[in-house]
Design an enzyme around this catalytic site. Structure first.
Site, PDB file in Angstrom:
ATOM      1  CB  CYS A  88      -0.956   0.002   1.183  1.00 44.88           C
ATOM      2  SG  CYS A  88      -0.177  -0.318   2.785  1.00 44.88           S
TER       3      CYS A  88
ATOM      4  CG  HIS B  36      -4.526   0.610   3.851  1.00 43.86           C
ATOM      5  ND1 HIS B  36      -3.835  -0.136   2.920  1.00 43.86           N
ATOM      6  CD2 HIS B  36      -5.520   1.239   3.158  1.00 43.86           C
ATOM      7  CE1 HIS B  36      -4.393   0.014   1.728  1.00 43.86           C
ATOM      8  NE2 HIS B  36      -5.411   0.845   1.847  1.00 43.86           N
TER       9      HIS B  36
ATOM     10  CG  ASN C 224      -8.231   2.267  -0.244  1.00 48.53           C
ATOM     11  OD1 ASN C 224      -7.117   1.745  -0.173  1.00 48.53           O
ATOM     12  ND2 ASN C 224      -9.321   1.673   0.211  1.00 48.53           N
TER      13      ASN C 224
END
Length: 393
Positions: free
Chosen positions: A243, A340, A360
């Site tokens: 991520c 994350h 995201n």
């Protein structure tokens, strides 16, 4: 003119007027029938209870159109007539529900976005539905999947587990959105069943929620929108732990106006000795995020908490990238996505309220939510607490 002639003229006029009245009533009846037929074909989503807190209803009605316009602008889509469907819920197969409410946002007859109202900050997770403060977010989460069955007289239940999101209809379960978990192999959907407890609770609901158009509120205004000029979504995170690699690549590509960065190359730079097979399991630590940024000519520093709206506004104007660092509220030690990272794309003011725009890496489009919310309700139904930021990309 004799009386018999007058009588005939009167009778003719009366017949014409009665005929016109019958025709108009027939047209009205046909129009109502068409509307009834149209509504009878509307998608219905099963819910345990059709009671929605008034503050949730008010927030959704007040903000949905402005949010939709702002997100349309980000994808260079034309604005249209925005309407709001009714709220629905998402359930686990055992009947548990999350703490969010979901609304389909309809533009020109098509479901294009999902408006999500979820707890605003971590403290709100322990409050009742009526007392908690809610954050408003918009994204394309399952919107296309709902739109595909909107006019097919479907009656569904929206379900979720660690594998993804499902639509259940007539006892058949269909996976519509897979979650980016390592080893996430699609199971046979026919093997999945809804618990008898949930079935009974859904059956007891007076009416399912209808995905239908309501009267649009057109006064919503996007007063201001400020984003990284060259930000583009070029890749998407799937079954890996990259991520931060995806977020850094997207931010550096934007602020340097290039397309040379990608998540794989960044992770390979950080882990040169790791095999290609094991590389997807490698995560990125804060010191690596800082050092990699410095190696690319950027002065990166860590800042605790959520940056203010004014700070995001100025950094975005200065073409400086911000990476969100978030942690799953569930704190499951076996969760491969316990932490994350996401990329801040900019900020906006909608109906005089301050919003942040972010990407995201699990998603193919941007999301917008309240600037004063530290809780991120992300695309596979989990809450993350925004605890810090890496600034300077």
């Amino acid at each position: 003119m004799n009386s018999s002639y007058k009588s005939r003229v009167f009778n003719i006029i009366s017949i014409i007027m009665v005929s016109m009245l019958i025709l108009s009533l027939g047209a009205f009846a046909n129009n109502n029938k068409a509307k009834a037929d149209s509504h009878s074909k509307q998608l219905e989503i099963n819910v345990k209870s059709d009671k929605v807190p008034q503050k949730v209803k008010d927030l959704a009605q007040q903000q949905f159109a402005g949010y939709a316009k702002a997100l349309d602008k980000q994808s260079n889509a034309k604005t249209g007539k925005y309407e709001l469907g009714e709220a629905f819920k998402i359930y686990k197969f055992n009947g548990e529900e999350d703490n969010s409410y979901y609304y389909p946002v309809i533009k020109d007859g098509k479901i294009v976005y999902t408006l999500t109202l979820s707890p605003k900050n971590k403290d709100d997770l322990n409050k009742s539905k009526e007392d908690m403060n809610y954050s408003v977010k918009i994204s394309n989460f399952i919107a296309k999947d709902l739109d595909q069955i909107k006019d097919k007289n479907s009656n569904i239940t929206v379900l979720t587990d660690e594998k993804g999101f499902y639509f259940e209809e007539d006892g058949k379960v269909r996976l519509v959105k897979a979650t980016p978990l390592p080893g996430n192999v699609k199971e046979k959907e026919s093997a999945k069943t809804v618990s008898s407890k949930l079935k009974q609770e859904l059956k007891n609901t007076v009416t399912p929620t209808k995905v239908e158009e309501n009267e649009a509120i057109q006064e919503d205004q996007v007063q201001y929108e400020n984003t990284l000029k060259n930000f583009k979504i070029r890749e998407q995170q799937f079954d890996n732990s990259w991520c931060a690699g995806f977020s850094m690549a997207a931010l550096l590509n934007a602020t340097k106006n290039t397309d040379t960065y990608n998540a794989h190359d960044i992770m390979r730079t950080l882990y040169p000795e790791v095999s290609e097979q094991d590389l997807p399991n490698c995560s990125t630590f804060p010191n690596q995020m800082i050092e990699y940024g410095k190696s690319q000519g950027r002065d990166i520093h860590y800042q605790e908490g959520v940056p203010s709206y004014e700070q995001v506004d100025q950094l975005t104007k200065d073409n400086v990238g911000i990476m969100i660092l978030a942690q799953s509220v569930s704190q499951n030690p076996n969760d491969p996505h316990l932490g994350h990272a996401l990329a801040v794309v900019g900020n906006a003011k909608i109906n005089d309220q301050e919003k942040l725009i972010y990407w995201n890496p699990w998603d193919t489009e941007l999301s917008i939510q309240d600037a004063d919310s530290s809780l991120l309700h992300l695309s596979f139904n989990r809450d993350y607490n925004w605890y810090g930021s890496m600034i300077g990309y």
